[in-house]
Design an enzyme around this catalytic site. Structure first.
Site, PDB file in Angstrom:
ATOM      1  N   PHE A 102       1.387   5.016   0.863  1.00  0.00           N
ATOM      2  CA  PHE A 102       0.888   6.039   1.769  1.00  0.00           C
ATOM      3  C   PHE A 102       1.513   7.393   1.420  1.00  0.00           C
ATOM      4  O   PHE A 102       2.676   7.461   1.008  1.00  0.00           O
ATOM      5  CB  PHE A 102       1.242   5.697   3.225  1.00  0.00           C
ATOM      6  CG  PHE A 102       0.408   4.585   3.807  1.00  0.00           C
ATOM      7  CD1 PHE A 102      -0.697   4.863   4.600  1.00  0.00           C
ATOM      8  CD2 PHE A 102       0.731   3.258   3.572  1.00  0.00           C
ATOM      9  CE1 PHE A 102      -1.460   3.854   5.141  1.00  0.00           C
ATOM     10  CE2 PHE A 102      -0.028   2.229   4.105  1.00  0.00           C
ATOM     11  CZ  PHE A 102      -1.132   2.534   4.892  1.00  0.00           C
ATOM     12  N   THR A 107       0.853  -1.185   0.000  1.00  0.00           N
ATOM     13  CA  THR A 107       0.000   0.000   0.000  1.00  0.00           C
ATOM     14  C   THR A 107       0.890   1.236   0.000  1.00  0.00           C
ATOM     15  O   THR A 107       1.855   1.319   0.765  1.00  0.00           O
ATOM     16  CB  THR A 107      -0.930   0.033   1.232  1.00  0.00           C
ATOM     17  OG1 THR A 107      -1.809  -1.089   1.186  1.00  0.00           O
ATOM     18  CG2 THR A 107      -1.762   1.310   1.245  1.00  0.00           C
TER      19      THR A 107
END
Length: 300
Positions: free
Chosen positions: A254, A252
């Site tokens: 960020f 992921t």
């Protein structure tokens, strides 16, 4: 045409190519349709990325990894979710343990916390290698006047967590966020464990720990949570298994958002990463023509 420069970002930059991030199309009953194009222009070199990162958060980030400001007060960073959520873990991995990581129920609550000066930064996900873009946060970046000052790629590793003394053979149910359950589908099927969706990964670990608000038929003795290793440590749970996700390429991305940019902390000779959001009219070849501007400017 409307263009918004999100500012120079100084995360650890690994790609040296032109990345077309997302092209969501919004239909309407009016005569034209607007297409929001999010383009990330990568102009970074790995050998200077760390130096830019150190400068970008100065003086709020100390050289020893501790996050402090001029008054030696702990840096406040807001994220979405319960304590132990993957966003919490990403925040600590990016900035170190010497931060006050504050969880909020929604992404917009995080934006508000920074805009109102309750927190200095927000660490929020914008893209998952399996689930794709998180469009809500792209929309919120346009609504709130915050700037990207850092970036972090976080490896999502799912853990099977249970109450102390409970063994894996005792587990009949697994509770977690629907996306986490989907990412562990093959693992759960192989053990004959029934997945039950809840609102949050870390929140599920909290339910097991406290024995409260569990779904029907679930008890701390027959149910495990799928969450981060940080959640397991925070809520004192037993690690029945680690890395149970079906795909080990689960990352992921960020972004670290702040009220002010980092331009004042870096020199003109420093290459960095810039994000651009462009709104186009519904005309033939509109996207191609805009991308051609980058090509003509010799932007890689």
């Amino acid at each position: 045409m409307f263009a918004k420069l999100s500012g120079l970002s100084a995360g650890v930059l690994q790609d040296l190519n032109f990345a077309f991030i997302d092209v969501p199309t919004v239909s309407s009953t009016s005569q034209r349709m607007r297409t929001i194009v999010t383009i990330t222009v990568l102009l970074a070199c790995l050998d200077v990325a760390q130096a830019v990162w150190d400068a970008s958060l100065s003086p709020t980030i100390s050289k020893r990894g501790g996050a402090v400001n001029d008054n030696s007060r702990m840096l406040r960073v807001v994220y979405q979710g319960e304590s132990g959520a993957y966003s919490d873990a990403a925040t600590r991995e990016l900035l170190g343990e010497n931060v006050v990581a504050i969880g909020r129920p929604s992404f917009e609550d995080c934006f508000r916390a920074v805009a109102s000066m309750e927190c200095e930064y927000a660490c929020l996900p914008v893209e998952n290698s399996l689930g794709g873009s998180i469009h809500e946060n792209y929309d919120l970046m346009l609504r709130y006047d915050l700037t990207v000052v850092g970036e972090h790629e976080f490896r999502v590793k799912q853990c099977l967590l249970a109450k102390k003394g409970v063994k894996r053979d005792d587990i009949k149910y697994a509770i977690s966020h629907p996306q986490a359950l989907a990412q562990c589908d093959n693992f759960l099927r192989g053990l004959g464990i029934t997945p039950i969706p809840t609102y949050d990964t870390a929140g599920s670990a909290k339910m097991i720990s406290e024995g409260k608000e569990l779904p029907e038929n679930c008890t701390p003795e027959n149910t495990a949570a799928i969450a981060s290793s940080l959640a397991g440590k925070i809520y004192g749970l037993n690690f029945l298994d680690i890395g149970i996700e079906d795909d080990d390429t689960n990352f992921t991305r960020f972004l670290l958002l702040a009220r002010k940019g980092v331009v004042q902390h870096i020199s003109k000779d420093t290459t960095a990463k810039t994000s651009i959001v462009i709104t186009l009219t519904n005309t033939p070849s509109a996207i191609k023509n805009e991308l051609a501007c980058s090509v003509n400017s010799r932007l890689d």
